[in-house]
Each structure stands twice: as C-alpha cells, then as structure tokens.
Design a protein around this motif. Structure first.
Motif, PDB file in Angstrom:
ATOM      1  N   ASN A   2     -13.499  17.930  34.148  1.00 54.45           N
ATOM      2  CA  ASN A   2     -14.863  17.839  34.439  1.00 54.45           C
ATOM      3  C   ASN A   2     -15.860  18.844  33.507  1.00 54.45           C
ATOM      4  O   ASN A   2     -16.681  18.534  32.825  1.00 54.45           O
ATOM      5  CB  ASN A   2     -15.335  17.934  35.731  1.00 54.45           C
TER       6      ASN A   2
ATOM      7  N   LEU B   3     -15.168  12.300  41.071  1.00 54.21           N
ATOM      8  CA  LEU B   3     -15.120  12.168  39.566  1.00 54.21           C
ATOM      9  C   LEU B   3     -14.723  10.974  39.091  1.00 54.21           C
ATOM     10  O   LEU B   3     -13.690  10.532  39.506  1.00 54.21           O
ATOM     11  CB  LEU B   3     -14.495  13.477  39.285  1.00 54.21           C
TER      12      LEU B   3
ATOM     13  N   TYR C 186     -14.231  11.561  33.764  1.00 52.54           N
ATOM     14  CA  TYR C 186     -14.269  12.869  34.731  1.00 52.54           C
ATOM     15  C   TYR C 186     -15.739  13.458  34.990  1.00 52.54           C
ATOM     16  O   TYR C 186     -15.729  14.589  35.328  1.00 52.54           O
ATOM     17  CB  TYR C 186     -13.509  14.075  33.840  1.00 52.54           C
TER      18      TYR C 186
END
Length: 310
Positions: A75, A214, A219
């Motif tokens: 992420n 996510l 992501y």
C-alpha cells in the motif's frame, strides 16, 4: 423571508452533519496520497476520473494470503513510499460537499492539515461558516460565523478530543501504525463496489479498532471504517469509500470520498477540486477566536460575548 429561513435551515443542518465530514476528511488525509520528491506549493486542480482498474479473478486461499505487514508495504509503495510521503508537511484541499440532507445541492469546504496532527475543516453554507479545529492538543467548533457575527464557539468534548488525538493525520491509518503503538492484522477478504479487497485491522494504542479495505489489484484504499463520536456523544461507525483515483503532480489521490454513518444510509459525497501541498500554514488557523480558550470537555473560558458554547 423565505431566504432567511432557508439560510437558517442550512446552518442547522450543516452543524448537524459537519462532524461526519470532518471525521471522514481527517481520517482520510493520507489515504491514497503519495508525496512528491520535491515540495509542491502551487494549488493543482483535480479532475475526477474512473476508478483505477477493477479487481478480477479469485483471491488466494487463506493459506496463501499475504501478511498484514506485506499488504501495508505494498500500500505504501502504491502511494509513493514512506520517505517521499514524510516530505509532505501540510495539505490544503478545497472542493464541495454534496448531500441529500441539505436544503441546497452542495456546500463548499476547505480543509487544512499540518504536521504533526493539526487540522481545520471549514464548511461554507450560504455565507454561514461552520469550522472544526484541532491544534494537536485541544479542539473547538465555530458555528454560524458570517457577516452578521462571529457565531458561537464550543470546545471539543472529551470523546471528541480522544478521537482527534488518535487520528492518523497526514500519513493515513496504515503508515507508521506500529511506530505509533498500534497493531495491524489481516482480517480476511471482501468485495467493495465490485473490487476484491483485503481487510486490514488497525488496533490503535488507545484501544480504538479501525478497518481498512485494500484493493487486491492496486493495493490502494477502497474503504475505511473508523469508530467516531456521533450526535449526543454516542459512538458511531463512520464508513468512508474512495473513488476516482488520479495521479496529480506525481501523487495518487482519490478525487471523491463518500461517507456514511451506517450501512444502507445514502452517503454524503466530498468532491476534491483543488489540492495544495507544502504551503505555509499560519498558526492562527489553529487558534480559537480572540478571547476564547478551548479547554477540554467544558465551556471555553474567556469572553463568550464573541460566541459562547452552543
């Protein structure tokens, strides 16, 4: 007249829903944003766009699911990386809020965010300003400020203060979560708006438990659930959905954030039209009006002729 009545109604409804917007925005500051390698001070227009791809195909089996730490790492990489992100010292967003609960189609907002955890959120409804400010330690609300007067000032309640002090600020809920004393874990998988997602649980040092969805392909954040303080001081789960990711001046940002305080509720929509990064922010933005002291959980001390607690 009818115009004055409409303005009065707008002020009342904006005061009632302003907290939801403030919570959504402050909790989402770092969501989907990646800092540039060099400071950006010029305001940049944000053009809404379609979501970045659609997650397709099956997710891995439970035994093959990535760890929470791996998901957070991916992420942060998708957002630009920790080192670059930490170069952002301030953010200013301007745009509009669309809500079916308002007597007008939309109202304008400005959000200021500065490190380490300062925030100011302004809603302008038909010339009446509603403001929520947190200076990193104390907070207050100004309601009904405008040409006819300074409005009323009310310090944050103890519950509001606790919530504001645990807010992730500019970095968002996942970046440096463990360094702030929190714990992260994988809480399974889900589908959000047709996108397959991983659900990451974030348990804050103060005990609050949040969840971040996510996208399994990009992501980037699709959804955030944060336990907030609702009307009357009651706890309420605020849901935030992120749409229209765009790359603006090297930053991957959502152009639209939808908020709701319960499943099935028609969401309010925050449309981000312009962004300004690393602009100098005056300390006065985070100070109460002259003669008013924002104290924790009680009436503000000082000259309340400029607006006492509502």
């Amino acid at each position: 007249g009818s115009g004055a009545t409409a303005a009065h109604d707008a002020r009342l409804k904006v005061c009632a829903i302003g907290l939801t917007y403030a919570l959504a925005t402050f909790a989402a500051i770092g969501t989907g944003c990646a800092a540039p390698a060099i400071p950006v001070t010029a305001a940049t227009a944000v053009t809404p766009a379609a979501d970045v791809g659609t997650s397709v195909g099956p997710l891995p089996t439970n035994s093959q699911l990535p760890s929470a730490a791996t998901l957070v790492e991916r992420n942060l990489a998708a957002r630009g990386g920790v080192a670059a992100w930490h170069k952002i010292r301030s953010m200013v967003w301007t745009g509009r809020i669309d809500s079916s609960r308002l007597p007008v189609p939309s109202v304008h907002f400005t959000m200021y965010q500065g490190r380490p955890n300062r925030s100011r959120f302004e809603i302008d409804a038909m010339g009446s300003l509603s403001v929520r400010v947190f200076d990193g330690t104390q907070g207050f609300t100004i309601r009904g400020a405008g040409p006819q007067g300074p409005g009323s000032v009310e310090p944050f309640s103890p519950l509001e203060l606790a919530f504001a002090r645990q807010a992730p600020g500019i970095d968002g809920p996942l970046m440096d979560a463990t360094e702030r004393g929190g714990r992260i874990s994988l809480d399974g998988t889900d589908v959000v708006d047709g996108h397959r997602t991983y659900v990451v649980q974030v348990r804050l040092a103060g005990g609050e438990v949040d969840h971040v969805w996510l996208d399994a392909r990009t992501y980037l954040e699709r959804k955030l659930e944060r336990n907030a303080v609702g009307p009357g001081g009651r706890p309420v789960a605020v849901l935030m959905y992120y749409h229209g990711y765009k790359v603006v001046d090297g930053l991957t940002v959502p152009s639209t954030i939808e908020t709701a305080s319960r499943p099935g509720m028609r969401p309010d929509r925050i449309v981000i039209e312009r962004m300004n990064f690393n602009a100098p922010l005056s300390p006065r933005l985070f100070e109460p009006p002259a003669g008013v002291t924002a104290t924790a959980g009680g009436a503000g001390a000082g000259d309340h002729s400029r607006g006492g607690g509502a």
